[in-house]
Design a protein around this motif. Structure first.
Motif, mmCIF file in Angstrom:
data_model
loop_
_atom_site.group_PDB
_atom_site.id
_atom_site.type_symbol
_atom_site.label_atom_id
_atom_site.label_comp_id
_atom_site.label_asym_id
_atom_site.label_seq_id
_atom_site.Cartn_x
_atom_site.Cartn_y
_atom_site.Cartn_z
ATOM 1 N N LEU A 49 0.820 -1.214 0.000
ATOM 2 C CA LEU A 49 0.000 0.000 0.000
ATOM 3 C C LEU A 49 0.855 1.266 0.000
ATOM 4 N N ILE A 50 1.894 1.298 0.816
ATOM 5 C CA ILE A 50 2.708 2.514 0.869
ATOM 6 C C ILE A 50 3.494 2.693 -0.431
ATOM 7 N N SER A 51 3.869 1.595 -1.065
ATOM 8 C CA SER A 51 4.571 1.682 -2.346
ATOM 9 C C SER A 51 3.663 2.263 -3.425
ATOM 10 N N VAL A 52 2.430 1.773 -3.490
ATOM 11 C CA VAL A 52 1.481 2.275 -4.496
ATOM 12 C C VAL A 52 1.046 3.701 -4.153
ATOM 13 N N HIS A 53 0.899 3.981 -2.870
ATOM 14 C CA HIS A 53 0.528 5.343 -2.457
ATOM 15 C C HIS A 53 1.605 6.348 -2.865
ATOM 16 N N SER A 54 2.864 5.962 -2.705
ATOM 17 C CA SER A 54 3.953 6.894 -3.030
ATOM 18 C C SER A 54 4.192 7.003 -4.536
ATOM 19 N N GLU A 55 3.782 5.977 -5.293
ATOM 20 C CA GLU A 55 3.916 6.008 -6.750
ATOM 21 C C GLU A 55 2.659 5.446 -7.399
ATOM 22 N N GLY A 60 1.802 -4.347 -11.448
ATOM 23 C CA GLY A 60 2.195 -5.471 -10.614
ATOM 24 C C GLY A 60 3.637 -5.890 -10.865
ATOM 25 N N ALA A 61 4.050 -5.881 -12.127
ATOM 26 C CA ALA A 61 5.427 -6.274 -12.473
ATOM 27 C C ALA A 61 6.437 -5.287 -11.882
ATOM 28 N N GLU A 62 6.114 -3.999 -11.958
ATOM 29 C CA GLU A 62 7.012 -2.987 -11.379
ATOM 30 C C GLU A 62 7.118 -3.159 -9.867
ATOM 31 N N LEU A 63 5.995 -3.418 -9.236
ATOM 32 C CA LEU A 63 5.995 -3.644 -7.786
ATOM 33 C C LEU A 63 6.823 -4.858 -7.417
ATOM 34 N N LEU A 77 -1.270 -10.521 -3.226
ATOM 35 C CA LEU A 77 -1.473 -9.386 -2.319
ATOM 36 C C LEU A 77 -2.452 -8.374 -2.909
ATOM 37 N N VAL A 78 -2.285 -8.083 -4.190
ATOM 38 C CA VAL A 78 -3.179 -7.140 -4.873
ATOM 39 C C VAL A 78 -4.609 -7.650 -4.815
ATOM 40 N N ALA A 79 -4.805 -8.930 -5.086
ATOM 41 C CA ALA A 79 -6.154 -9.507 -5.060
ATOM 42 C C ALA A 79 -6.773 -9.376 -3.666
ATOM 43 N N ARG A 80 -5.981 -9.636 -2.652
ATOM 44 C CA ARG A 80 -6.496 -9.540 -1.278
ATOM 45 C C ARG A 80 -6.872 -8.094 -0.945
ATOM 46 N N LEU A 81 -5.992 -7.144 -1.267
ATOM 47 C CA LEU A 81 -6.266 -5.738 -0.958
ATOM 48 C C LEU A 81 -7.392 -5.183 -1.821
ATOM 49 N N GLU A 82 -7.477 -5.660 -3.036
ATOM 50 C CA GLU A 82 -8.572 -5.256 -3.913
ATOM 51 C C GLU A 82 -9.901 -5.788 -3.357
ATOM 52 N N GLY A 83 -9.879 -7.005 -2.859
ATOM 53 C CA GLY A 83 -11.068 -7.590 -2.247
ATOM 54 C C GLY A 83 -11.540 -6.829 -1.026
ATOM 55 N N ARG A 84 -10.625 -6.198 -0.340
ATOM 56 C CA ARG A 84 -10.956 -5.388 0.831
ATOM 57 C C ARG A 84 -11.361 -3.960 0.449
ATOM 58 N N GLY A 85 -11.249 -3.658 -0.839
ATOM 59 C CA GLY A 85 -11.587 -2.314 -1.297
ATOM 60 C C GLY A 85 -10.506 -1.291 -1.021
ATOM 61 N N GLN A 86 -9.279 -1.751 -0.756
ATOM 62 C CA GLN A 86 -8.179 -0.841 -0.419
ATOM 63 C C GLN A 86 -7.295 -0.501 -1.616
ATOM 64 N N LEU A 87 -7.465 -1.243 -2.674
ATOM 65 C CA LEU A 87 -6.639 -1.061 -3.864
ATOM 66 C C LEU A 87 -7.528 -1.284 -5.074
ATOM 67 N N GLU A 88 -7.245 -0.556 -6.146
ATOM 68 C CA GLU A 88 -8.003 -0.784 -7.375
ATOM 69 C C GLU A 88 -7.059 -0.797 -8.567
ATOM 70 N N ARG A 89 -7.481 -1.540 -9.560
ATOM 71 C CA ARG A 89 -6.736 -1.611 -10.824
ATOM 72 C C ARG A 89 -7.436 -0.699 -11.819
ATOM 73 N N GLN A 99 -2.441 -3.030 -16.360
ATOM 74 C CA GLN A 99 -3.281 -2.392 -15.360
ATOM 75 C C GLN A 99 -2.420 -1.686 -14.324
ATOM 76 N N GLU A 100 -2.802 -0.465 -14.026
ATOM 77 C CA GLU A 100 -2.114 0.322 -13.008
ATOM 78 C C GLU A 100 -2.810 0.108 -11.670
ATOM 79 N N LEU A 101 -2.055 0.241 -10.607
ATOM 80 C CA LEU A 101 -2.602 0.071 -9.266
ATOM 81 C C LEU A 101 -2.734 1.431 -8.582
ATOM 82 N N HIS A 102 -3.844 1.596 -7.871
ATOM 83 C CA HIS A 102 -4.112 2.844 -7.156
ATOM 84 C C HIS A 102 -4.739 2.512 -5.803
ATOM 85 N N VAL A 103 -4.343 3.268 -4.782
ATOM 86 C CA VAL A 103 -4.906 3.116 -3.448
ATOM 87 C C VAL A 103 -6.259 3.825 -3.429
ATOM 88 N N THR A 104 -7.252 3.177 -2.850
ATOM 89 C CA THR A 104 -8.594 3.753 -2.743
ATOM 90 C C THR A 104 -8.690 4.593 -1.464
#
Length: 151
Positions: A49-55, A60-63, A77-89, A99-104
């Motif tokens: 989360l902090i990595s995606v928040h800062s960039e 996923g490959a870059e991460l 990890l992305v799937a789990r956080l996306e399932g919690r509504g904390q991350l979106e593609r 697909q780019e990742l963004h913190v919700t």
């Protein structure tokens, strides 16, 4: 055939700098896991989360490359956080298969709570060291990283 206790190992193997770094890393990681658990978060979730928040917009490959883990680990990890509504593609603006990742908003709230916990751990460490030793440690760790990258 030799027994394991007959294998040649340096007499000071447990006094190596690399072993001291590992012990410190394990101690900090264990404390993070213990203190983040009540928030329903693992240290790996915080790191992602902090990595995606800062960039925002990392893939996923870059991460995976930045975190030195497999793409499969990031995907899980992305799937789990996306399932919690904390991350979106989101679809990449130029590459439709990327697909780019963004913190919700929910992810930012969770990250804020987790970062407070990590900040407390940081403060515990730096209070124990004091300002001078903290600065020295940061400098030395940066030099270690630089030396290893150059090797």
């Amino acid at each position: 055939m030799k027994r394991n206790d007959e294998q040649p190992v340096a007499f000071n193997a447990l006094n190596r700098v690399t072993w001291a770094l590992r012990r410190a890393e394990l101690a900090v990681s264990t404390l993070k896991e213990q203190r983040l658990r009540p928030l329903g978060m693992a240290a790996a979730h915080y790191t992602l989360l902090i990595s995606v928040h800062s960039e925002p917009g990392l893939t996923g490959a870059e991460l995976a490359r930045r975190l030195n883990v497999t793409p499969q680990a990031v995907a899980s990890l992305v799937a789990r956080l996306e399932g919690r509504g904390q991350l979106e593609r989101r679809e990449h603006p130029r590459h439709r298969h990327v697909q780019e990742l963004h913190v919700t908003v929910a992810g930012r709230k969770a990250l804020l709570a987790a970062d407070s916990v990590v900040d407390d751990i940081e403060r515990q460490i730096t209070d124990g060291l004091g300002p001078k030793e903290t600065a020295q440690l940061r400098t030395l760790l940066d030099r270690v990283a630089e030396t290893v990258r150059e090797a």
